[in-house]
Write a protein that holds these residues in place. Structure first.
Motif, mmCIF file in Angstrom:
data_model
loop_
_atom_site.group_PDB
_atom_site.id
_atom_site.type_symbol
_atom_site.label_atom_id
_atom_site.label_comp_id
_atom_site.label_asym_id
_atom_site.label_seq_id
_atom_site.Cartn_x
_atom_site.Cartn_y
_atom_site.Cartn_z
ATOM 1 N N PRO A 79 -18.650 8.908 13.266
ATOM 2 C CA PRO A 79 -17.445 9.732 13.450
ATOM 3 C C PRO A 79 -16.497 8.749 14.371
ATOM 4 O O PRO A 79 -15.540 8.697 14.239
ATOM 5 N N VAL A 80 -17.279 8.205 15.423
ATOM 6 C CA VAL A 80 -16.530 7.468 16.532
ATOM 7 C C VAL A 80 -15.737 6.014 16.083
ATOM 8 O O VAL A 80 -15.067 5.480 16.733
ATOM 9 N N LYS A 81 -16.233 5.721 14.685
ATOM 10 C CA LYS A 81 -15.603 4.460 14.370
ATOM 11 C C LYS A 81 -13.938 4.598 14.197
ATOM 12 O O LYS A 81 -13.306 3.688 14.502
ATOM 13 N N TYR A 82 -13.570 5.743 14.077
ATOM 14 C CA TYR A 82 -12.096 6.080 13.999
ATOM 15 C C TYR A 82 -11.415 6.070 15.526
ATOM 16 O O TYR A 82 -10.092 5.946 15.343
ATOM 17 N N ASP A 83 -12.029 5.641 16.403
ATOM 18 C CA ASP A 83 -11.717 5.532 17.684
ATOM 19 C C ASP A 83 -10.750 4.164 17.648
ATOM 20 O O ASP A 83 -9.523 4.017 18.054
ATOM 21 N N PHE A 84 -11.055 3.249 16.892
ATOM 22 C CA PHE A 84 -10.405 2.022 16.413
ATOM 23 C C PHE A 84 -9.063 2.052 15.783
ATOM 24 O O PHE A 84 -8.020 1.959 16.432
ATOM 25 N N GLU B 172 -9.000 5.330 7.630
ATOM 26 C CA GLU B 172 -10.034 4.280 7.233
ATOM 27 C C GLU B 172 -9.549 2.809 7.049
ATOM 28 O O GLU B 172 -10.095 1.831 7.515
ATOM 29 N N GLU B 173 -8.305 2.735 6.600
ATOM 30 C CA GLU B 173 -7.519 1.646 6.646
ATOM 31 C C GLU B 173 -7.173 1.048 8.231
ATOM 32 O O GLU B 173 -7.406 -0.236 8.345
ATOM 33 N N LYS B 174 -6.913 1.883 8.881
ATOM 34 C CA LYS B 174 -6.497 1.373 10.357
ATOM 35 C C LYS B 174 -7.938 1.159 11.321
ATOM 36 O O LYS B 174 -7.880 -0.029 12.039
#
Length: 254
Positions: A238-243, A11-13
């Motif tokens: 879920p794909v927000k974590y691609d960032f 979440e932080e990254k």
């Protein structure tokens, strides 16, 4: 780290890299140049298609693509003549050449004239938690036009066990809308719950180091494994974590 710690870290990254300041160094800047929906989605599709290799070269060649179309991609796609396609002769990005570019222009025209446009085609074959069938069907429709076999390699098919990184990235650009200013979120008929992470060398290596991915190859099976693990942390987006995965790999050498 524990599952809770990993979630907090991701979440932080994600918060760090899902920020407009990163647009300037990313190919997503190309569709951001436009305001017309069709211009955005065509510019995004063509840019994503050549998004492999050196990022500066990708951006430079994507700008060149737009310039060759008079910076009006939708108008060029819909009203080009054979003479207009001749001006594409100078274009090449790695193995994507002027013949491929001209074929893609014709394929896009076919999608808009006969199948209701890009969003309509991708919305047709949605599954509960996946757009991989949609990508497969899109490729079939796109290449209904006359084309050289070599050009087909520039659209990956997940049903042939490809991770289809570039087209999954494109779908993220078009579908995710979180008001952060990076992803464009102009498609309203497909939910972000169905997106898959653009899996490449960087995101794959980071995912393995974080325990999100065990499979060694970056293929469709690995993508399915990664998707399932990311959905545990956020099933709605879920794909927000691609960032996070991409940022850790490219900017931090994680």
């Amino acid at each position: 780290m524990t599952k809770a710690e990993l979630h907090s870290f991701l979440e932080e990254k994600t918060e760090l890299y899902n920020h407009p300041k990163f647009i300037a160094s990313d190919p997503i800047q190309i569709p951001h140049l436009y305001s017309l929906k069709e211009d955005i989605e065509i510019a995004g599709f063509l840019t994503a298609t050549i998004s492999w290799g050196n990022r500066k070269m990708i951006i430079q060649n994507a700008h060149k693509m737009m310039a060759l179309m008079g910076n009006t991609p939708y108008d060029f796609v819909m009203s080009h003549t054979e003479n207009d396609l001749d001006r594409l002769e100078s274009f090449v990005h790695r193995t994507f050449n002027n013949v491929d570019f001209a074929t893609f222009i014709k394929g896009l025209q076919h999608i808009y004239k006969n199948h209701g446009g890009l969003e309509s085609v991708f919305a047709l074959h949605q599954q509960e938690n996946s757009l991989q069938q949609s990508i497969h069907q899109f490729k079939k429709l796109f290449f209904e036009i006359d084309h050289q076999n070599r050009t087909q390699k520039h659209i990956s098919d997940p049903l042939n066990n490809s991770a289809a990184k570039r087209i999954n990235m494109y779908l993220r650009w078009m579908i995710r809308q979180d008001n952060k200013g990076v992803d464009l979120g102009i498609w309203k008929n497909i939910a972000p719950t169905k997106l898959s992470c653009p899996l490449d060398v960087h995101s794959g290596n980071v995912a393995r180091k974080l325990g999100l991915l065990k499979r060694k190859q970056n293929d469709a099976k690995a993508l399915s494994e990664l998707d399932a693990n990311l959905r545990v942390f956020d099933p709605t987006d879920p794909v927000k974590y691609d960032f996070a995965l991409f940022g850790l790999g490219v900017f931090e050498g994680f």
